[in-house]
Design a protein around this motif. Sequence first.
Motif, short mmCIF file in Angstrom:
data_model
loop_
_atom_site.label_atom_id
_atom_site.label_comp_id
_atom_site.label_asym_id
_atom_site.label_seq_id
_atom_site.Cartn_x
_atom_site.Cartn_y
_atom_site.Cartn_z
N LEU A 56 -59.33 0.30 -4.97
CA LEU A 56 -57.66 0.50 -5.06
C LEU A 56 -57.72 2.09 -5.28
O LEU A 56 -56.83 2.74 -4.76
CB LEU A 56 -57.19 -0.35 -5.92
CG LEU A 56 -55.68 0.01 -6.14
CD1 LEU A 56 -54.79 -0.40 -4.77
CD2 LEU A 56 -55.05 -1.09 -7.25
N THR A 60 -56.27 5.51 -2.75
CA THR A 60 -55.35 6.20 -2.97
C THR A 60 -56.04 7.79 -2.78
O THR A 60 -55.35 8.51 -2.27
CB THR A 60 -55.03 6.20 -4.52
OG1 THR A 60 -55.98 6.19 -5.49
CG2 THR A 60 -54.13 4.85 -4.90
N ARG A 96 -44.09 1.33 -5.64
CA ARG A 96 -45.54 1.89 -5.38
C ARG A 96 -46.17 1.32 -7.00
O ARG A 96 -47.42 0.46 -6.74
CB ARG A 96 -45.84 3.49 -5.48
CG ARG A 96 -47.06 3.81 -5.54
CD ARG A 96 -47.20 5.19 -5.24
NE ARG A 96 -46.24 6.26 -6.08
CZ ARG A 96 -45.22 6.87 -5.88
NH1 ARG A 96 -44.56 6.40 -4.47
NH2 ARG A 96 -44.50 7.69 -6.65
N ARG A 100 -48.93 -1.99 -7.10
CA ARG A 100 -50.34 -1.78 -7.85
C ARG A 100 -50.51 -2.62 -9.00
O ARG A 100 -51.61 -3.06 -9.15
CB ARG A 100 -50.39 -0.35 -7.88
CG ARG A 100 -50.50 0.66 -6.92
CD ARG A 100 -50.68 2.27 -7.50
NE ARG A 100 -50.66 3.11 -6.09
CZ ARG A 100 -50.70 4.17 -6.03
NH1 ARG A 100 -50.73 4.67 -7.15
NH2 ARG A 100 -50.63 5.07 -5.03
N ILE A 156 -49.74 -3.98 -1.08
CA ILE A 156 -50.02 -2.61 -0.89
C ILE A 156 -50.74 -2.50 0.38
O ILE A 156 -51.19 -3.34 1.02
CB ILE A 156 -51.23 -2.04 -2.18
CG1 ILE A 156 -52.19 -3.11 -1.92
CG2 ILE A 156 -50.35 -2.16 -3.32
CD1 ILE A 156 -53.14 -2.69 -3.02
#
Length: 366
Positions: A56, A60, A96, A100, A156
């Motif tokens: 994850l 990003t 967001r 997450r 996501i």
Amino acid sequence: MSSALARYESFLIQNASTISSLESTLRSATWLLPGRFKDAELASEALSASLNALSLYHDTLLVKAVENEPKYKPLLPPSLHSRFTRAWADSHARYRWTSRTLELIRFVELLLEMGLRRKVSAKDRWRAISVLEAVKALLKFILLRVTRRPLMSPPIPERDIDPDSLHPPSTSSSPTLVPSSLGSSPPGTPEHLRNNHEPLPAHPLLTAPPPTNKTSAVEDFLLSKALTTSSVKTPTSLVKPLLSPQEWLSESLYILRPLIYVLLLSSDRQRKSGRPLMVSLAIEFVSRNLRRTPSNSSALERQEYARRDRDLFWYLFRGSIWESWTRPKLESLADTTAQWPVMSIASAFLRDWMPLIDEYYYYTAS
């Protein structure tokens, strides 16, 4: 600390393809660990949770690298799911961070359950699972409030970046390659090696067949380039908002169903009652019947509802269905294939995993 993070980010971008392959290999290895040694399932889940959380973070970083790389061109267009979730994540900070957090909880929930089973009583373990499901339901309602649309799973964007295309290889600094000033075209054939004779007629078996009226290859190419309804929509409009109270009720029941199921399981001390399973199934079917039927142009919503329907498969591994039907079938299959040369490996793998379904709720949770 910031300089160390910067060096790590630079290392990740330069070796993104290798790191992605390593993540995939280690994630596959976690499926083989349970049953190999004491507390192997705990080690397997700890490795899996760490890999998912690290992936994850890597996602990003890769997205930032793509945004800072003007020459980056994806080999394939992003999926509808990635377009939708990335648009909401980029435009709404609440979406967001909520999405997450929800994904991080999903990554570590089974690991937390394993740790609780070893440290606290069964009552306290189910109490902690109930709290965890309540937090997840709250986070899902926050996402529902932000988007006012059916929830996507996962919330996501999935990784759809080709690591090899971030930094195209350069040959200017390699001493073993021909300098670029010589040109990229191969040198011409010397005059004395050329064949100046008349070419022989080609053999019929070696020539291409004459053209026909079939244009399937051309049509397939044009169809692949044609724009669909979903291609021209803005990302946030790929899924229509919920309008009627019936649609809102359907989505709310879908969010609350896991929490209600866990609360009923925690109140069933003997774990013998079929009531939690029947109530959960009833909520599933009520939610399914209340939800709207998406149009043919709503491809993303249709995909999400199809995924929810496939999740009904996990009921075969829950409650009385698992105890009275699925488990005896799998045990019989394992006994039958235990002496077969190759299938014995699958039989041993199956026997290692069946006790985990009995012991942990999150192994079959959806």
